[in-house]
Scaffold this motif. Sequence first.
Motif, short mmCIF file in Angstrom:
data_model
loop_
_atom_site.label_atom_id
_atom_site.label_comp_id
_atom_site.label_asym_id
_atom_site.label_seq_id
_atom_site.Cartn_x
_atom_site.Cartn_y
_atom_site.Cartn_z
N PRO A 231 1.22 -1.10 0.38
CA PRO A 231 -0.13 -0.04 -0.27
C PRO A 231 1.33 1.23 -0.24
CG PRO A 231 -0.18 -1.04 1.56
CD PRO A 231 0.27 -1.88 1.18
N ARG A 232 2.20 1.33 -0.08
CA ARG A 232 3.23 1.95 -0.10
C ARG A 232 3.46 2.47 -1.44
NH1 ARG A 232 4.69 4.11 4.81
NH2 ARG A 232 3.06 4.18 6.38
N ASP A 233 2.71 1.64 -2.08
CA ASP A 233 3.63 1.53 -3.78
C ASP A 233 3.32 2.47 -4.53
OD1 ASP A 233 5.40 0.00 -5.41
OD2 ASP A 233 4.17 -1.03 -6.24
N ILE A 234 3.58 4.09 -4.29
CA ILE A 234 3.49 4.87 -4.43
C ILE A 234 3.63 5.39 -6.07
CG2 ILE A 234 2.88 7.47 -4.11
CD1 ILE A 234 1.14 6.31 -2.66
N SER A 235 5.32 5.68 -5.96
CA SER A 235 6.30 5.71 -7.18
C SER A 235 7.08 5.17 -7.76
CB SER A 235 7.50 7.23 -6.66
OG SER A 235 6.07 8.08 -6.31
N ASP A 236 7.45 5.08 -8.60
CA ASP A 236 8.54 3.40 -8.60
C ASP A 236 9.95 4.21 -8.22
OD1 ASP A 236 6.61 1.84 -10.05
OD2 ASP A 236 6.95 2.51 -11.36
N VAL A 237 10.18 4.93 -8.87
CA VAL A 237 11.69 5.35 -8.47
C VAL A 237 11.62 7.04 -7.79
CG1 VAL A 237 14.13 6.36 -9.58
CG2 VAL A 237 12.27 5.23 -10.39
N THR A 238 12.12 7.21 -6.85
CA THR A 238 12.09 8.10 -5.47
C THR A 238 12.96 8.82 -5.06
OG1 THR A 238 12.92 6.40 -3.59
CG2 THR A 238 10.11 6.10 -4.33
N GLY A 239 13.04 9.39 -3.71
CA GLY A 239 14.36 10.33 -3.19
C GLY A 239 15.34 9.81 -2.60
N SER A 240 14.95 8.22 -3.03
CA SER A 240 16.41 7.44 -2.73
C SER A 240 17.58 7.36 -3.84
CB SER A 240 16.09 6.14 -2.10
OG SER A 240 15.18 5.04 -3.39
N THR A 241 17.48 7.90 -4.93
CA THR A 241 17.84 7.95 -5.30
C THR A 241 18.02 9.05 -6.39
OG1 THR A 241 19.27 7.17 -7.57
CG2 THR A 241 16.66 7.45 -7.27
N TYR A 242 16.80 10.36 -6.29
CA TYR A 242 16.46 11.32 -7.02
C TYR A 242 16.66 12.72 -6.36
CZ TYR A 242 13.73 9.33 -10.72
OH TYR A 242 13.26 9.21 -12.65
#
Length: 560
Positions: A231-242
């Motif tokens: 249920p937290r699958d909101i964005s495929d690519v996140t601030g962890s790399t962006y």
Amino acid sequence: MTISRLSIPRRSFLSGSVALAAASALTVPAWARGGSLRHAVKGPPELSGEDINLTIDRAHFSTGGRSGHAVAINGSVPGPLVRLREGQDVRLHVTNNLDEDSSIHWHGLLVPFQFDGVPGVSFPGIRPGETFTYEFPIRQSGTYWWHSHSGLQEQAGHYGPLVIEAADGSDAQYDRDYVVLLSEFTPLHPHEVMRKLKVGEHYFNRQMQTATNGEMSGEMRREWAKMRMNPRDISDVTGSTYTFLMNGHGPADDLEYLFKPGERVRLRFINGSAMTFFNVRIPGVEMKVIQVDGQDVRDVAVDEFQIATAETYDVVVEPKAGAHTIVAEAMDRSGMGVATLTDTPGRKGLVPPLREPVTLTMADMGMAGMDEMEGMDHSMRDMSKLPPDAEPAGVDMVSPMPVDRMDFPGLGLDKVDHRVLRYTDLRAKKPNPRRKPTRRMEIHLTGNMERYMWSFDGKRFTAVTDDPIRFAYDERVRVTLVNDTMMAHPIHLHGHFFELVNGAGATDQPLKHTMVVQPGGKATFDLTANEPGDWAFHCHLLYHMHAGMMQVVTVRPFPA
């Protein structure tokens, strides 16, 4: 954001007189420094005129301690602002200095299809060392952008803003006119990002719910796990790399937009990101939405709006004296882009903290109103709604009870205590011709998250190139998009504007070129297919398109 073939951290050349002198010698577009289109700070001017030259090169990009591969246009990331005027003719000469094919798509522009810039659909692409000339009349005004449609180059920096001045001079009514181009940067090569998503779709997600999370019952948690979904699958690519950018500037770069108290300031928001929905607000400042996707709408006063990848929103603000923070928070709340709207250089506003992560609901699974989880696993995989030639391996979910979600403001914004823009708020400023559709069409947005496969009607683009979506020239069609996935998709149709079926009267439906279809929901538009040719139709999340969520729309015959 300046780039060079050397890694130059932003902070090191944006502070100190020596650093600023060094920066001035590099290609820094004036618009990207926050300079007004009519009151630009020092720097080379934006590109305009009837003949414009653009070059595509390899480069290196650095911001906020992150550094990596980039594709630069005319020596900068983002590329230069192309500024045109309604009614002119333009020739854009694009030279490709890469060691691979490239292209430029003029996003939202009405052009002859052979100049739309999609390799394999409307032209063959621009080969290494070659120059291609795009030539077309400018038939519209407003805020748009341009980007590569080749491979994953857009993620690496191959994009830029485009502003078309209205022939009636109406743009001159504002005291300041600023571009706010939202995007993101990752030090990972785009193909490495794609590889990681294929290996594990949750690779970049650092907000997964755990077995001890108290927001969800044990039974519901087990059901989510059974579906291999989170249920937290909101964005495929996140601030962890962006690192999230405004005009190529990271949060640490202190980007400023200057104003004087009493002025009316136009902010042209463009979402030029590869994968990020942004929630935009200026705490304490009301925003008046005046234009959407380059098309005028009746004024709507809001405190926040969500802008999907590829959308544009023009707002007018009248800020009081002081400094105000422009916040572009990623939809999954893993980071934000920031800038300052200030009456005094160097004066900063408060930057609000990131809000709590977003959690998906039953409505996002296409089960609005369903309280019981029992039987859900079977109903969500009912393939009878898809075409018989769909690829079963590419579909892991079919929404059992999708409903129209045009009134939904966007994930995470349905429970905030201030005014948030909804598609149902939009009305065309000038009436559209009243004409009823003569045909209806339904298209399903489908995918398999575990295998990272995305498609329309269960058929990936590589499987349907010989079976386009066909419209007769000037045909009027009502198209309903059904989202069978649990992710929001911004769907873009090239070469046309369509009308949102959003509850407005038949002549008041607003025009757009990109429309968000909410998770587990439906969205409908009316299309007059009056631009002949072959056009791309796709999800504008770059890795979704690359993984197959794309089709070709063909409009025939050509008029005499």
